[in-house]
Structures are given as structure tokens and as C-alpha cells.
Enzyme design. Sequence first.
Site, PDB file in Angstrom:
ATOM      1  N   HIS A 159       0.823  -1.205   0.000  1.00  0.00           N
ATOM      2  CA  HIS A 159       0.000   0.000   0.000  1.00  0.00           C
ATOM      3  C   HIS A 159       0.861   1.261   0.000  1.00  0.00           C
ATOM      4  O   HIS A 159       1.925   1.313   0.635  1.00  0.00           O
ATOM      5  CB  HIS A 159      -0.914   0.035   1.229  1.00  0.00           C
ATOM      6  CG  HIS A 159      -2.152  -0.798   1.086  1.00  0.00           C
ATOM      7  ND1 HIS A 159      -3.070  -0.602   0.072  1.00  0.00           N
ATOM      8  CD2 HIS A 159      -2.619  -1.829   1.821  1.00  0.00           C
ATOM      9  CE1 HIS A 159      -4.060  -1.474   0.198  1.00  0.00           C
ATOM     10  NE2 HIS A 159      -3.804  -2.239   1.244  1.00  0.00           N
TER      11      HIS A 159
ATOM     12  N   CYS B  88      -0.045   2.581  -4.630  1.00  0.00           N
ATOM     13  CA  CYS B  88      -0.869   3.742  -4.964  1.00  0.00           C
ATOM     14  C   CYS B  88      -0.098   5.034  -4.667  1.00  0.00           C
ATOM     15  O   CYS B  88       0.762   5.068  -3.785  1.00  0.00           O
ATOM     16  CB  CYS B  88      -2.159   3.723  -4.143  1.00  0.00           C
ATOM     17  SG  CYS B  88      -3.225   2.308  -4.476  1.00  0.00           S
TER      18      CYS B  88
END
Length: 365
Positions: A160, A216
Amino acid sequence: MYGNMLVNCSNCRTPLQLPPGAGSIRCALCHAVTLVADPRALPSQPPASSHAPPPPPSPYNHAPPGPPPNPHGRKKAVIVGISYRFSRHELKGCINDAKCMRYLLINKFSFPESSIIMLTEEEDPHGPKFPSKHNIRMAMYWLAQGCQPGDSLVFHYSGHGSQQRNYSGDEADGYDETLCPLDFETQGMIVDDEINAVLVRPIPHGVKLHALIDACHSGTVLDLAFLCKMNRSGQYVWEDHRPRSGVWKGSNGGEVICFSGCADDQTSADTSALSKITSTGAMTFCFIQAIERGHGSTYGSILTAMRNAIRNVGSGGGGIGGGDVVTSLLSMLLTGGSLGAGGLRQEPQLTACEPFDVYRKPFSL
């Protein structure tokens, strides 16, 4: 394993690399000065062996460039894959990404197995290779520490990524980009300012570092000065991202180049739509596929191939089809996969310390 020249900042506790003989050091993040004699600054260390080798030279020494780089220098890599198992943040493909990248580095680019540190949840939760914030920080320091002209370094992260408000004025969009270690909810995220201070600024002349960030909001997560803006026709310009504050974000003369999964305002997919076999990060898969399909000659050819593969998802053109390394490895990783999303809305990015001709500069690790 990570060296013995680290002290913790007495204010923010960030690990700092101390130049030999220095009695104090200023933190690049909070600017506090830490004295070596400060007991709060000394991390616990195992007893020193009387036969221990002398510490490597500090990459913060600003000596003039020495002899030309050795074309057969050492190769070192840190590979991080975090799935956040049993949490609401769970990802399916990140450990697969880490295994694929390790396989590629060993079999395609001749990295010695002993020179690759893998941090995944498959490691001992109490050991140094579990992907906690502390362990990832220490692995980054290990990667950059003591490097010499001719060395080739790789930092790969699949997990992440996020953003948080920036108040120093050195981000054009007002946000710092971050990586999320396994314990980020209790220990916090690793911010791009720290990544730059640890992985970019120490890299000396003759050393090259490639970062591959599959997360991301990862477009400028190394805070490199130049971003390659490329259109669908392959035409490009380098966009200057040097902070208006004038703070130095470059290296110490070395070459640092980063492929990342998407722009700062985009998300990066964890999907089975590309491999058709199991879940992978879209960026990692497309990078390896570009190398395996013969598009790895230049940085421009790699970036174009990655972007085309992601655009083709859902139109039948994004499967693996032909690369022996990827095909054989993914066949070994049959783990079920996740639901494939039709069409991915992300564009891999290329950033660098210095602009260059992306279609002429040869790619090598």
C-alpha cells in the site's frame, strides 16, 4: 547485518547514519542536532566482535569523484512485499510480486542470492526480515550504506501507498507520498522525505540505484527532481519537480531512477486480469513482462510497453503469452488469484535525479 554507524535522532527517533569520527549529526527530517554522547540516541547493539571488519566508508562523505566506475561492481537489492493478511487492507498479489522480482534479478540480471534481502510476512515475525516500519528502514540503510563506484542497487516495494499533508512547501500538490509498512496503523507510514534522505542523497558517483515502486500514489515517492511526462504517442518532456524551497533532493553524484506504478493522484491495481493465473501488482507484472518480451533495451521502451500492457487489459492483449521467466515462475505460484478488474486506470511513471534521453539511454541493472 545493517552496519554499526546508526544513531537515532534524539527528537524524532529517525535512524541516522553517522559519518566516521563525527561527534554529532543533524536530522534531515526535523533538523534536530543529535550528539553521539546523548544516551537517548544510541540504539541497542549486539556486543562487537573483536574480529569484526572495519565499518564501511560513509556514503555521506563528499569527496570528489574517484576512479571511473567498475563495470563489474557489486549488486545488492531489497525487495519488500506486504499483503496485510487478515486485515481490511489485505492485498493478494504483493508476495507474488516479491518472489517474481527476486527470480528476475537472480536469473535475468545475475544478482547473487546472498545480496538480496526479502521482507515479507512469510518471514519470522520477530526477525529482521518481517516488513515492519523499523525493518524496512534498516533494510533501506543497508542498501545504500557503503556502496562503491560500479555498484548496482535495486529497491522494490509492492504494497500500500498513501499520501499525507505536507506543510513544508516542497510538494507541488501539497501532499507527501508515503509507503505503508505492515504496522503502519500503529507505527506510522514512511514518508517520501525520509525515503529520499535514506535512498537518494547518499548515492555517490559511479553508483546506480533503481527503485521499482508498485503502490498507490507512488509517482514521486522518491522525491526525485524530474518526472518524465509521456503521451500516448511516446513523445515526452521532463517536468521539473525541484522544490521551490530550494531544499536539495538529489543524490551525492550517483544515478537514481525510479519506475512507479501510477501518478501521485492515481491508485495502483492488485489484480489477476494481467497474468490470468494469479494476483499480481499491475506495475510489477508489466515491468517483468516488458523485460521478458524484449522491450528492455531502453527506459523509454520499458515505460511504453508497461503503459500499453495496462491499457490493453480487458481487450485481450494483457495476458502473459510469452516470457519464460514470468510464465515459469507464475506457474509455480498458483494461489487462486482474485477477481480481475476490467480495465486499469493507472499510468506507470518514470522519475530521475537528472533528465536524459529515454530512447537512447540503455537500461541495465
